[in-house]
Design an enzyme around this catalytic site. Structure first.
Site, PDB file in Angstrom:
ATOM      1  N   HIS A 122       0.866  -1.179   0.000  1.00 25.96           N
ATOM      2  CA  HIS A 122       0.000   0.000   0.000  1.00 25.96           C
ATOM      3  C   HIS A 122       0.904   1.231   0.000  1.00 25.96           C
ATOM      4  O   HIS A 122       2.006   1.187   0.570  1.00 25.96           O
ATOM      5  CB  HIS A 122      -0.849  -0.038   1.274  1.00 25.96           C
ATOM      6  CG  HIS A 122      -1.941   0.967   1.341  1.00 25.96           C
ATOM      7  ND1 HIS A 122      -1.711   2.276   1.692  1.00 25.96           N
ATOM      8  CD2 HIS A 122      -3.265   0.866   1.104  1.00 25.96           C
ATOM      9  CE1 HIS A 122      -2.857   2.940   1.684  1.00 25.96           C
ATOM     10  NE2 HIS A 122      -3.820   2.097   1.322  1.00 25.96           N
ATOM     11  N   ASP A 199       2.970  -4.444   8.190  1.00 31.27           N
ATOM     12  CA  ASP A 199       1.765  -3.647   7.991  1.00 31.27           C
ATOM     13  C   ASP A 199       0.588  -4.619   8.062  1.00 31.27           C
ATOM     14  O   ASP A 199       0.324  -5.366   7.128  1.00 31.27           O
ATOM     15  CB  ASP A 199       1.845  -2.952   6.619  1.00 31.27           C
ATOM     16  CG  ASP A 199       0.504  -2.369   6.192  1.00 31.27           C
ATOM     17  OD1 ASP A 199      -0.483  -2.505   6.940  1.00 31.27           O
ATOM     18  OD2 ASP A 199       0.452  -1.784   5.092  1.00 31.27           O
ATOM     19  N   GLN A 202      -4.475  -5.370   6.739  1.00 29.94           N
ATOM     20  CA  GLN A 202      -5.398  -6.389   6.210  1.00 29.94           C
ATOM     21  C   GLN A 202      -5.157  -7.752   6.858  1.00 29.94           C
ATOM     22  O   GLN A 202      -5.729  -8.751   6.417  1.00 29.94           O
ATOM     23  CB  GLN A 202      -5.250  -6.528   4.680  1.00 29.94           C
ATOM     24  CG  GLN A 202      -5.453  -5.254   3.897  1.00 29.94           C
ATOM     25  CD  GLN A 202      -6.889  -4.734   3.962  1.00 29.94           C
ATOM     26  OE1 GLN A 202      -7.829  -5.459   4.314  1.00 29.94           O
ATOM     27  NE2 GLN A 202      -7.074  -3.468   3.623  1.00 29.94           N
ATOM     28  N   LYS A 225     -10.673  -0.969  10.256  1.00 32.82           N
ATOM     29  CA  LYS A 225     -10.748  -2.181   9.426  1.00 32.82           C
ATOM     30  C   LYS A 225     -11.043  -3.411  10.280  1.00 32.82           C
ATOM     31  O   LYS A 225     -11.242  -4.494   9.767  1.00 32.82           O
ATOM     32  CB  LYS A 225      -9.456  -2.363   8.639  1.00 32.82           C
ATOM     33  CG  LYS A 225      -9.244  -1.255   7.600  1.00 32.82           C
ATOM     34  CD  LYS A 225      -8.089  -1.583   6.697  1.00 32.82           C
ATOM     35  CE  LYS A 225      -7.508  -0.358   6.030  1.00 32.82           C
ATOM     36  NZ  LYS A 225      -8.152  -0.008   4.780  1.00 32.82           N
ATOM     37  N   CYS A 363      -4.605   2.123  -3.939  1.00 36.50           N
ATOM     38  CA  CYS A 363      -3.392   2.695  -3.326  1.00 36.50           C
ATOM     39  C   CYS A 363      -2.210   1.748  -3.470  1.00 36.50           C
ATOM     40  O   CYS A 363      -1.386   1.621  -2.546  1.00 36.50           O
ATOM     41  CB  CYS A 363      -3.600   3.036  -1.845  1.00 36.50           C
ATOM     42  SG  CYS A 363      -4.759   4.349  -1.583  1.00 36.50           S
TER      43      CYS A 363
END
Ligand code: PMP
Length: 405
Positions: A122, A199, A202, A225, A363
């Site tokens: 991202h 990261d 997700q 999220k 993104c």
């Protein structure tokens, strides 16, 4: 097992029509919906306890401070951090990564040093590192992506040298859905004494995350999220790094003493939480995590795997479908193009059929450049989605294809 009907009742937004049909929300990778308990908890704290944290001696301030610090405890145990002070509340993944890129960069990255990131990141796990490189004269090295959406770990091993300072990769890709083999990525980096930032924007909502078992140095995620409020997020960092790195923002709460000659900084975690925190948000995030814990991550994973298997089978039969990202290990997310139809057109037509998907480059411009496309349509599902919704989505896709010829 998941009681899907009971769960759906907890998400009021899912029980409404957008145009003619009950909304089918397949845009969970962008943001997830909020269960009633998150809405109620945030309301309750504004209604009954609103007061600034850490600075008051009065009842309301103490109540709010206690709830905020309990929220930190909830996050700590959810990701199995060793210490509560390793949990820093931020405004989201973007801020968490910027915090590490800036402060780690300030302390440890110098001219000609190298930072490894993957080709499938991202923008918020690319740009902050580029900014460090610009400031310090360092370089980005790219861990290559393979056509199926998996990272090339053989190539990864060859990227290390004595200039490598940090590795930053995603847990799961928001554009392709690949669940990266972060255990191996971390292990290889540590063999070279290089720390790793994951990261987890997700990853956290779809996988069991145990930061001690993973042995990652940093893990970042966004509250919105994982069914929590927007403007909330977490940076987990190993105590050693957080103690050694300089502060990020200056202001209230992050100091111990201030004179015009010299300021001393607060201990963890407040050293990184300058100014008035989004304390009600953090309490809402902890309600969201507790909700997930009640359903159980194992049940969520099992249910989402079942949904994904069904979705994959069904969508592969849609004429002229092209799926981007066919890794073996994926979250319930499909990125695709339909014949020659522009991704925006597919998305807009699906919207008219009450289906919310995302279109564009997600993104992830370098990933789109890798595939030589501008963007895709992305359907991202979670545990409150159903087989019936997938059936309706597939029928609708076939209709879109027929309409565009
Ligand atoms: N990384 C990944 C993999 C993401 O999917 C996202 C959000 N789409 C981000 C980082 C940034 O998250 P946020 O905008 O919540 O800070």
């Amino acid at each position: 097992m998941i009681d899907i009907q009971a769960i759906r009742k907890d998400f009021p937004i899912l029980n409404q029509k957008t145009y003619n049909h009950q909304i089918v929300y397949f845009d969970n990778a962008a943001t997830s919906q909020k269960p009633q308990i998150v809405i109620d908890t945030t309301n309750e704290y504004y209604l009954k306890y609103n007061s600034n944290i850490h600075r008051g001696v009065h009842y309301l301030s103490e109540k709010m401070t206690e709830a905020y610090e309990n929220a930190r405890k909830t996050v700590k145990s959810f990701i199995n951090a060793k210490f509560q002070h390793e949990i820093i509340f931020t405004s989201g993944t973007t801020e968490s990564i910027n915090l590490v890129a800036f402060t780690f960069g300030e302390k440890y990255i110098f001219e000609n040093d190298e930072i490894i990131i993957s080709q499938n990141e991202h923008h918020s796990n690319i740009v902050p590192w580029q900014m460090v490189c610009e400031r310090k004269g360092a370089k980005i090295k790219v861990l290559p992506l393979q056509y199926n959406g998996e990272l090339d770990l053989n190539a990864y091993k060859k990227l290390f040298n004595d200039k490598t300072k940090i590795v930053a990769v995603n847990h799961a890709s928001n554009s392709l859905g690949t669940i990266n083999n972060i255990e191996t990525i971390i292990k290889i980096a540590h063999e070279h004494n290089v720390p790793v930032l994951i990261d987890g924007a997700q990853g956290i909502q779809h996988q069991i995350v145990d930061v001690q078992q993973l042995d990652c140095d940093f893990y970042t995620f966004s509250g919105h999220k994982i069914y929590g409020p927007t403007g909330t997020g977490v940076l987990y960092g190993k105590e050693k790094w957080l103690n050694e790195m300089p502060p990020y923002k200056g202001g209230g709460d992050m100091i111990k003493t201030v004179t015009f000659e010299k300021t001393t900084y607060n201990d963890l975690p407040l050293k990184y939480e300058a100014g008035t925190a989004n304390f009600v948000g953090a309490i809402g995030l902890s309600a969201a995590i507790k909700y997930v814990e009640i359903i159980g991550m194992k049940n969520i994973i099992e249910y989402e795997e079942m949904l994904f298997k069904y979705l994959k089978e069904k969508i592969s039969k849609v004429p002229e479908i092209r799926i981007y990202g066919t890794a073996t290990n994926k979250i319930c997310l499909i990125s695709f193009l339909l014949g020659k139809i522009h991704h925006f057109d597919t998305g807009m037509m699906l919207d008219k059929m009450d289906i919310a998907v995302r279109t564009g480059n997600h993104c992830n411009q370098p990933t789109m450049q890798f595939y030589g496309i501008e963007g895709t349509v992305r359907a991202s599902l979670t545990y409150y989605n159903t087989i019936e919704e997938i059936d309706y989505f597939i029928d609708s896709l076939i209709k879109v294809k027929q309409l565009f010829g």
